[in-house]
Motif scaffolding. Structure first.
Motif, PDB file in Angstrom:
ATOM      1  N   ALA A 103       0.793  -1.232   0.000  1.00 59.27           N
ATOM      2  CA  ALA A 103       0.000   0.000   0.000  1.00 59.27           C
ATOM      3  C   ALA A 103       0.818   1.269   0.000  1.00 59.27           C
ATOM      4  O   ALA A 103       0.337   2.309  -0.481  1.00 59.27           O
ATOM      5  N   GLY A 104       2.038   1.259   0.554  1.00 58.90           N
ATOM      6  CA  GLY A 104       2.828   2.486   0.613  1.00 58.90           C
ATOM      7  C   GLY A 104       2.039   3.592   1.290  1.00 58.90           C
ATOM      8  O   GLY A 104       1.473   3.402   2.372  1.00 58.90           O
ATOM      9  N   ILE A 105       1.956   4.756   0.631  1.00 59.86           N
ATOM     10  CA  ILE A 105       1.198   5.878   1.204  1.00 59.86           C
ATOM     11  C   ILE A 105      -0.220   5.951   0.620  1.00 59.86           C
ATOM     12  O   ILE A 105      -0.928   6.936   0.824  1.00 59.86           O
ATOM     13  N   GLY A 106      -0.627   4.910  -0.115  1.00 60.90           N
ATOM     14  CA  GLY A 106      -2.035   4.810  -0.480  1.00 60.90           C
ATOM     15  C   GLY A 106      -2.451   5.579  -1.709  1.00 60.90           C
ATOM     16  O   GLY A 106      -3.555   6.138  -1.739  1.00 60.90           O
ATOM     17  N   GLY A 107      -1.627   5.553  -2.753  1.00 65.58           N
ATOM     18  CA  GLY A 107      -2.007   6.232  -3.995  1.00 65.58           C
ATOM     19  C   GLY A 107      -3.303   5.685  -4.575  1.00 65.58           C
ATOM     20  O   GLY A 107      -4.124   6.443  -5.106  1.00 65.58           O
ATOM     21  N   CYS A 108      -3.517   4.382  -4.448  1.00 63.11           N
ATOM     22  CA  CYS A 108      -4.744   3.799  -5.008  1.00 63.11           C
ATOM     23  C   CYS A 108      -5.961   4.280  -4.219  1.00 63.11           C
ATOM     24  O   CYS A 108      -7.003   4.579  -4.816  1.00 63.11           O
ATOM     25  N   ALA A 109      -5.824   4.381  -2.898  1.00 60.54           N
ATOM     26  CA  ALA A 109      -6.949   4.872  -2.080  1.00 60.54           C
ATOM     27  C   ALA A 109      -7.340   6.276  -2.527  1.00 60.54           C
ATOM     28  O   ALA A 109      -8.530   6.607  -2.604  1.00 60.54           O
ATOM     29  N   VAL A 110      -6.348   7.101  -2.852  1.00 64.20           N
ATOM     30  CA  VAL A 110      -6.649   8.465  -3.303  1.00 64.20           C
ATOM     31  C   VAL A 110      -7.333   8.412  -4.677  1.00 64.20           C
ATOM     32  O   VAL A 110      -8.303   9.126  -4.928  1.00 64.20           O
ATOM     33  N   ALA A 111      -6.816   7.543  -5.558  1.00 61.28           N
ATOM     34  CA  ALA A 111      -7.403   7.455  -6.908  1.00 61.28           C
ATOM     35  C   ALA A 111      -8.856   6.995  -6.838  1.00 61.28           C
ATOM     36  O   ALA A 111      -9.694   7.480  -7.595  1.00 61.28           O
ATOM     37  N   LEU A 112      -9.154   6.085  -5.926  1.00 61.63           N
ATOM     38  CA  LEU A 112     -10.528   5.586  -5.813  1.00 61.63           C
ATOM     39  C   LEU A 112     -11.445   6.625  -5.187  1.00 61.63           C
ATOM     40  O   LEU A 112     -12.629   6.674  -5.498  1.00 61.63           O
ATOM     41  N   GLY A 113     -10.913   7.411  -4.292  1.00 59.22           N
ATOM     42  CA  GLY A 113     -11.706   8.464  -3.643  1.00 59.22           C
ATOM     43  C   GLY A 113     -12.634   7.899  -2.586  1.00 59.22           C
ATOM     44  O   GLY A 113     -12.690   6.682  -2.370  1.00 59.22           O
ATOM     45  N   PRO A 114     -13.398   8.803  -1.942  1.00 61.07           N
ATOM     46  CA  PRO A 114     -14.308   8.329  -0.908  1.00 61.07           C
ATOM     47  C   PRO A 114     -15.440   7.522  -1.568  1.00 61.07           C
ATOM     48  O   PRO A 114     -15.659   7.612  -2.755  1.00 61.07           O
ATOM     49  N   GLY A 115     -16.090   6.721  -0.776  1.00 58.27           N
ATOM     50  CA  GLY A 115     -17.205   5.949  -1.342  1.00 58.27           C
ATOM     51  C   GLY A 115     -16.793   4.533  -1.688  1.00 58.27           C
ATOM     52  O   GLY A 115     -17.612   3.742  -2.143  1.00 58.27           O
ATOM     53  N   HIS A 116     -15.498   4.231  -1.501  1.00 51.21           N
ATOM     54  CA  HIS A 116     -15.081   2.851  -1.692  1.00 51.21           C
ATOM     55  C   HIS A 116     -14.799   2.234  -0.343  1.00 51.21           C
ATOM     56  O   HIS A 116     -14.297   2.889   0.561  1.00 51.21           O
ATOM     57  N   SER A 117     -15.107   0.990  -0.240  1.00 51.88           N
ATOM     58  CA  SER A 117     -14.934   0.323   1.038  1.00 51.88           C
ATOM     59  C   SER A 117     -13.575  -0.373   1.052  1.00 51.88           C
ATOM     60  O   SER A 117     -13.391  -1.413   0.414  1.00 51.88           O
ATOM     61  N   LEU A 118     -12.633   0.254   1.728  1.00 46.85           N
ATOM     62  CA  LEU A 118     -11.295  -0.325   1.804  1.00 46.85           C
ATOM     63  C   LEU A 118     -11.296  -1.367   2.928  1.00 46.85           C
ATOM     64  O   LEU A 118     -11.460  -1.011   4.089  1.00 46.85           O
ATOM     65  N   VAL A 119     -11.133  -2.635   2.578  1.00 46.31           N
ATOM     66  CA  VAL A 119     -11.167  -3.650   3.643  1.00 46.31           C
ATOM     67  C   VAL A 119      -9.806  -3.785   4.315  1.00 46.31           C
ATOM     68  O   VAL A 119      -9.736  -4.061   5.504  1.00 46.31           O
ATOM     69  N   ALA A 120      -8.733  -3.574   3.551  1.00 47.79           N
ATOM     70  CA  ALA A 120      -7.408  -3.595   4.176  1.00 47.79           C
ATOM     71  C   ALA A 120      -6.368  -2.980   3.261  1.00 47.79           C
ATOM     72  O   ALA A 120      -6.408  -3.151   2.044  1.00 47.79           O
ATOM     73  N   ALA A 121      -5.449  -2.234   3.885  1.00 48.28           N
ATOM     74  CA  ALA A 121      -4.236  -1.773   3.217  1.00 48.28           C
ATOM     75  C   ALA A 121      -3.114  -2.568   3.863  1.00 48.28           C
ATOM     76  O   ALA A 121      -3.028  -2.637   5.089  1.00 48.28           O
TER      77      ALA A 121
END
Ligand code: SAM
Length: 289
Positions: A8-26
């Motif tokens: 996951a590093g610093i979470g570039g994918c989480a930022v690309a997906l934006g809010p509204g996605h359910s992140l189950v684990a990094a």
């Protein structure tokens, strides 16, 4: 989609997906990355070494979209391109074995361009084809999307529900000037270093609206050359700050890493991250994302 952000590093994918996605684990094994991720996203990181992870370890998260940015050293020239024989490719092989066993709905992968045509690519292709995924790969640089920060990378997206033709929305026009902070003397390049590498440093001018940076790597600040651009601002030469680099990758204006991390570590984390602009673009092909 229940999202799994692996390596996951610093979470570039989480930022690309934006809010509204359910992140189950990094998931990341690195302490500083985990701290930075939690600070940036308010979401804890599962600190785990994937080197030995078995399918049943992945299964308990019940994720349907698995994103991964595995270590790139097995594919780089500097890393001797040992591909699957490199110990650092072992965790990637574990993830591929888990994909084979659990068949999540969709997969996304980012790596350096040399991943293309590697044995690692052949390995994941074989599993995805046998399990009936549609697969799309491309080499993409954010500059093709109008983002003035080079970072050519390999992307793979795969889905069991088919892939769509990306609508290819371009990000809002951005310029380096939008990301810059005022001159910070602690970032000034010593005259001796500037003289020693005169002509070898890639320099952009703070007043140039067309300025385009070369790719920042995790070695920025340590390696004087081939690790990123320098900035001429107010007539003086300086390094870019980790925050400015993060903004150029598509992280938020107010991006901040935890106190006490240290600049070298900060450069390593942002230099190892990804272009949010490019990932957002590529993920547009996956239905439901
Ligand atoms: C290329 S970076 C990914 C950066 C990420 N995409 C981002 O947006 O910051 C690779 C990450 O994988 C992690 N990593 C490397 N080997 C690992 C392993 N065996 N198990 C878990 N994490 C690992 C590193 O700590 C590093 O943060």
């Amino acid at each position: 989609m229940r999202v799994f952000e692996l390596f996951a590093g610093i979470g570039g994918c989480a930022v690309a997906l934006g809010p509204g996605h359910s992140l189950v684990a990094a998931v990341d094994q690195d302490e500083a990355a985990a701290r930075a991720y939690a600070h940036l996203h308010g979401h804890p990181v599962v600190r785990h070494n994937l080197h030995h992870a078995k399918a049943r370890w992945f299964e308990k998260f019940e994720a349907d979209f698995w994103w991964m940015s595995p270590p790139c050293q097995p594919y780089t020239i500097r890393g001797h391109q040992r591909d699957l024989d490199d110990r650092r490719a072992q965790a990637f092989q574990r993830v591929v074995a888990a994909i084979d066993a659990l068949q999540p709905r969709a997969i996304g992968l980012e790596n350096v361009p040399w991943f293309q045509d590697s044995r690692s690519e052949a390995l994941i292709f074989e599993v995805l084809a046998r399990r009936g995924y549609d697969v799309h790969t491309e080499l993409l640089c954010p500059t093709a999307l109008g983002v003035p920060a080079q970072r050519r990378r390999y992307y793979l997206v795969a889905s069991r529900d088919g892939l769509t033709e990306a609508a290819r929305p371009r990000p809002e026009p951005v310029r380096w000037q939008d990301w810059l902070a005022p001159f910070d003397p602690s970032l000034e390049v010593p005259v001796e270093l500037a003289q020693r590498y005169d002509g070898a440093l890639h320099v952009i001018d703070a007043d140039d609206p067309e300025a385009e940076s070369v790719c920042f790597t995790g070695a920025y600040g340590r390696s004087p050359v081939h690790a990123g651009s320098y900035l001429r601002q107010d007539g003086r030469l300086r390094w870019f700050s980790p925050v400015e680099i993060a903004r150029s990758l598509g992280f938020a204006e107010d991006f901040a890493l935890p106190e006490g991390l240290g600049r070298e570590k900060a450069y390593k984390l942002v230099g190892n991250s990804l272009s949010v602009f490019a990932v957002r673009h590529v993920l547009g092909r996956i239905p439901g994302i």
